[in-house]
Every structure is written in structure tokens, then in C-alpha cells.
Motif scaffolding. Structure first.
Motif, PDB file in Angstrom:
ATOM      1  N   ARG A   4      69.584 -27.588  -1.468  1.00  0.00           N
ATOM      2  CA  ARG A   4      69.965 -26.590  -0.450  1.00  0.00           C
ATOM      3  C   ARG A   4      69.620 -25.173  -0.894  1.00  0.00           C
ATOM      4  O   ARG A   4      69.226 -24.339  -0.085  1.00  0.00           O
ATOM      5  CB  ARG A   4      71.456 -26.699  -0.131  1.00  0.00           C
ATOM      6  N   ASN A   7      65.848 -24.746  -0.476  1.00  0.00           N
ATOM      7  CA  ASN A   7      65.546 -24.541   0.950  1.00  0.00           C
ATOM      8  C   ASN A   7      65.947 -23.153   1.422  1.00  0.00           C
ATOM      9  O   ASN A   7      65.211 -22.506   2.170  1.00  0.00           O
ATOM     10  CB  ASN A   7      66.240 -25.609   1.801  1.00  0.00           C
ATOM     11  N   ARG A   8      67.115 -22.687   0.993  1.00  0.00           N
ATOM     12  CA  ARG A   8      67.583 -21.356   1.411  1.00  0.00           C
ATOM     13  C   ARG A   8      66.653 -20.274   0.886  1.00  0.00           C
ATOM     14  O   ARG A   8      66.257 -19.366   1.622  1.00  0.00           O
ATOM     15  CB  ARG A   8      69.009 -21.135   0.907  1.00  0.00           C
ATOM     16  N   GLU A  11      63.385 -20.301   2.823  1.00  0.00           N
ATOM     17  CA  GLU A  11      63.569 -19.681   4.141  1.00  0.00           C
ATOM     18  C   GLU A  11      63.606 -18.156   4.038  1.00  0.00           C
ATOM     19  O   GLU A  11      63.002 -17.458   4.853  1.00  0.00           O
ATOM     20  CB  GLU A  11      64.855 -20.196   4.800  1.00  0.00           C
ATOM     21  N   ARG A  23      56.348 -24.394   7.051  1.00  0.00           N
ATOM     22  CA  ARG A  23      57.385 -25.319   6.583  1.00  0.00           C
ATOM     23  C   ARG A  23      57.127 -25.609   5.108  1.00  0.00           C
ATOM     24  O   ARG A  23      55.999 -25.529   4.644  1.00  0.00           O
ATOM     25  CB  ARG A  23      57.331 -26.641   7.358  1.00  0.00           C
ATOM     26  N   SER A  24      58.156 -25.982   4.395  1.00  0.00           N
ATOM     27  CA  SER A  24      57.970 -26.277   2.969  1.00  0.00           C
ATOM     28  C   SER A  24      57.004 -27.450   2.781  1.00  0.00           C
ATOM     29  O   SER A  24      56.238 -27.482   1.812  1.00  0.00           O
ATOM     30  CB  SER A  24      59.304 -26.563   2.282  1.00  0.00           C
TER      31      SER A  24
END
Length: 83
Positions: A4, A7-8, A11, A23-24
Motif C-alpha cells: 500500500r 502504491n501510495r 500515485e 499505471r504501475s
């Protein structure tokens, strides 16, 4: 690393540079494509991506890059062409 958090941070970085569409997973595809373009072996790319089979890697990332098509055509010219 906590997924998480990764991902954060991704972003945050993506928004900061205005790449809302990125997108990753696009980075993973680019990574594989750049390695193949650089002439790395399919087996090496497979290992780095963590794929279980070379077929999965080849089917997913083994598309023919335009520069590789040119290299192949140049190679045929060298073999059968006149000097």
C-alpha cells in the motif's frame, strides 16, 4: 515494503508529474520491453519479471520491436546480399 505504501508513493509521484494515465503495470511492461530492445535474453527477462515459464514471457512481451525487425532484415541482407 508494504504494497500500500508503494502504491501510495507511486500515485503521488505520478500526479506530481502529470501522468494521470500511467499505471504501475505500465512500468513493468516498459521494463520488459526495454530489456528486450537492449538485446537481453528472454530467459533473463523471465527471471527478472518472476514468470514461471518462458512461454508466458514470450507471449506477453515477445512482440517484435521495429528496430529488431530492421536488424533481422539487415542480417538477411548480409547473408544473401551482394557486397
Amino acid at each position: 515494503m508494504e504494497p500500500r505504501n508503494v502504491n501510495r508513493r507511486f500515485e503521488q509521484a505520478r500526479r506530481a508529474v502529470g501522468l494521470e494515465w500511467l499505471r504501475s503495470h505500465d512500468l513493468r511492461h516498459a521494463f520488459a520491453t526495454f530489456l528486450l530492445h537492449d538485446g537481453q535474453e528472454m530467459r533473463t527477462v523471465m527471471d527478472l519479471l518472476g514468470h514461471s515459464t518462458i512461454r508466458l514471457t514470450a507471449d506477453t512481451y515477445g512482440h517484435v520491436l521495429p528496430s529488431k525487425s530492421r536488424d533481422a532484415a539487415d542480417g538477411i541482407d548480409r547473408v544473401i546480399g551482394d557486397d
